[in-house]
Write a protein that holds these residues in place. Structure first.
Motif, PDB file in Angstrom:
ATOM      1  N   ALA A  20      44.297  47.187  33.469  1.00 19.88           N
ATOM      2  CA  ALA A  20      43.205  46.408  32.874  1.00 19.88           C
ATOM      3  C   ALA A  20      42.067  47.335  32.466  1.00 19.88           C
ATOM      4  O   ALA A  20      41.923  48.436  33.003  1.00 19.88           O
ATOM      5  CB  ALA A  20      42.698  45.378  33.875  1.00 19.88           C
ATOM      6  N   ASP A  21      41.269  46.877  31.513  1.00 18.05           N
ATOM      7  CA  ASP A  21      40.077  47.639  31.114  1.00 18.05           C
ATOM      8  C   ASP A  21      38.984  46.675  30.674  1.00 18.05           C
ATOM      9  O   ASP A  21      39.188  45.472  30.617  1.00 18.05           O
ATOM     10  CB  ASP A  21      40.401  48.664  30.024  1.00 18.05           C
ATOM     11  N   ALA A  89      28.233  49.418  36.946  1.00 17.11           N
ATOM     12  CA  ALA A  89      29.267  49.007  35.995  1.00 17.11           C
ATOM     13  C   ALA A  89      30.607  48.822  36.686  1.00 17.11           C
ATOM     14  O   ALA A  89      31.341  47.865  36.402  1.00 17.11           O
ATOM     15  CB  ALA A  89      29.381  50.033  34.868  1.00 17.11           C
ATOM     16  N   ILE A  90      30.942  49.699  37.611  1.00 18.00           N
ATOM     17  CA  ILE A  90      32.209  49.594  38.345  1.00 18.00           C
ATOM     18  C   ILE A  90      32.198  48.381  39.262  1.00 18.00           C
ATOM     19  O   ILE A  90      33.190  47.663  39.363  1.00 18.00           O
ATOM     20  CB  ILE A  90      32.498  50.902  39.112  1.00 18.00           C
ATOM     21  N   THR A  91      31.078  48.133  39.912  1.00 20.48           N
ATOM     22  CA  THR A  91      30.957  46.950  40.769  1.00 20.48           C
ATOM     23  C   THR A  91      31.134  45.675  39.944  1.00 20.48           C
ATOM     24  O   THR A  91      31.830  44.741  40.368  1.00 20.48           O
ATOM     25  CB  THR A  91      29.598  46.950  41.495  1.00 20.48           C
ATOM     26  N   ALA A  92      30.540  45.628  38.760  1.00 18.45           N
ATOM     27  CA  ALA A  92      30.703  44.466  37.875  1.00 18.45           C
ATOM     28  C   ALA A  92      32.156  44.340  37.413  1.00 18.45           C
ATOM     29  O   ALA A  92      32.696  43.229  37.339  1.00 18.45           O
ATOM     30  CB  ALA A  92      29.766  44.581  36.674  1.00 18.45           C
ATOM     31  N   PHE A  93      32.804  45.465  37.110  1.00 16.31           N
ATOM     32  CA  PHE A  93      34.209  45.453  36.697  1.00 16.31           C
ATOM     33  C   PHE A  93      35.094  44.883  37.807  1.00 16.31           C
ATOM     34  O   PHE A  93      35.948  44.036  37.554  1.00 16.31           O
ATOM     35  CB  PHE A  93      34.658  46.876  36.339  1.00 16.31           C
ATOM     36  N   THR A  94      34.888  45.333  39.040  1.00 16.81           N
ATOM     37  CA  THR A  94      35.726  44.840  40.138  1.00 16.81           C
ATOM     38  C   THR A  94      35.507  43.346  40.387  1.00 16.81           C
ATOM     39  O   THR A  94      36.453  42.614  40.641  1.00 16.81           O
ATOM     40  CB  THR A  94      35.505  45.641  41.436  1.00 16.81           C
ATOM     41  N   ALA A  95      34.260  42.892  40.268  1.00 13.44           N
ATOM     42  CA  ALA A  95      33.972  41.463  40.441  1.00 13.44           C
ATOM     43  C   ALA A  95      34.630  40.645  39.329  1.00 13.44           C
ATOM     44  O   ALA A  95      35.223  39.589  39.578  1.00 13.44           O
ATOM     45  CB  ALA A  95      32.466  41.224  40.466  1.00 13.44           C
ATOM     46  N   SER A  96      34.549  41.137  38.090  1.00 17.57           N
ATOM     47  CA  SER A  96      35.175  40.435  36.958  1.00 17.57           C
ATOM     48  C   SER A  96      36.690  40.440  37.092  1.00 17.57           C
ATOM     49  O   SER A  96      37.355  39.448  36.763  1.00 17.57           O
ATOM     50  CB  SER A  96      34.775  41.092  35.634  1.00 17.57           C
ATOM     51  N   GLU A 102      41.935  35.713  40.236  1.00 16.71           N
ATOM     52  CA  GLU A 102      41.981  34.608  41.188  1.00 16.71           C
ATOM     53  C   GLU A 102      41.543  33.261  40.628  1.00 16.71           C
ATOM     54  O   GLU A 102      41.828  32.231  41.207  1.00 16.71           O
ATOM     55  CB  GLU A 102      41.128  34.967  42.417  1.00 16.71           C
ATOM     56  N   THR A 103      40.864  33.252  39.481  1.00 20.07           N
ATOM     57  CA  THR A 103      40.326  32.001  38.959  1.00 20.07           C
ATOM     58  C   THR A 103      40.702  31.738  37.508  1.00 20.07           C
ATOM     59  O   THR A 103      41.321  30.735  37.180  1.00 20.07           O
ATOM     60  CB  THR A 103      38.786  31.992  39.082  1.00 20.07           C
ATOM     61  N   ASN A 104      40.304  32.645  36.626  1.00 20.86           N
ATOM     62  CA  ASN A 104      40.389  32.383  35.194  1.00 20.86           C
ATOM     63  C   ASN A 104      41.772  32.549  34.585  1.00 20.86           C
ATOM     64  O   ASN A 104      42.162  31.770  33.726  1.00 20.86           O
ATOM     65  CB  ASN A 104      39.414  33.286  34.433  1.00 20.86           C
ATOM     66  N   ALA A 105      42.486  33.581  34.965  1.00 16.89           N
ATOM     67  CA  ALA A 105      43.758  33.873  34.297  1.00 16.89           C
ATOM     68  C   ALA A 105      44.763  34.475  35.281  1.00 16.89           C
ATOM     69  O   ALA A 105      45.130  35.634  35.162  1.00 16.89           O
ATOM     70  CB  ALA A 105      43.529  34.801  33.113  1.00 16.89           C
ATOM     71  N   PRO A 106      45.202  33.697  36.243  1.00 21.11           N
ATOM     72  CA  PRO A 106      46.196  34.237  37.168  1.00 21.11           C
ATOM     73  C   PRO A 106      47.496  34.562  36.438  1.00 21.11           C
ATOM     74  O   PRO A 106      47.801  33.984  35.402  1.00 21.11           O
ATOM     75  CB  PRO A 106      46.402  33.120  38.185  1.00 21.11           C
TER      76      PRO A 106
END
Length: 109
Positions: A20-21, A89-96, A102-106
């Motif tokens: 992912a990116d 930025a990395i923290t935001a990436f891991t949260a997204s 788990e929610t939007n696109a399993p």
């Protein structure tokens, strides 16, 4: 051409690894990519993460990962740099990534 049907039926994805990116993030300050390891519908860990600049030569700024226990590790390529913006930025990436898995696109079969 002849086709045959398999007697095998996929039932669920138990574990998967997805590259992912953040290329869809139009406000990104860094290019971030990683391997997302999923297990039973949750984000288990992240490996092979890296963050690069968006300039023409794409200098690697940091490597990172997320352990199964939820702890984040980060190695700055240049320890003298201010890593605050990269860490954010990395923290935001891991949260997204967690939210997407788990929610939007399993991942489904």
């Amino acid at each position: 051409m002849e086709t045959s049907q398999s007697p095998i039926v996929y039932r669920s994805v138990t574990a998967a690894t997805i590259t992912a990116d953040n290329s869809a993030d139009t406000s990104r300050r860094f290019a971030i990519s990683a391997e997302l390891h999923m297990r039973n519908g949750t984000l288990d860990r992240i490996t092979g993460g890296n963050a690069t600049g968006l300039d023409g030569n794409r200098v690697r700024l940091a490597d990172f990962g997320l352990n199964s226990d939820g702890s984040l590790w980060l190695t700055l390529s240049d320890p003298s740099q201010d890593g605050t913006a990269v860490l954010e930025a990395i923290t935001a990436f891991t949260a997204s990534a967690r939210e997407k898995v788990e929610t939007n696109a399993p991942v489904r079969v």
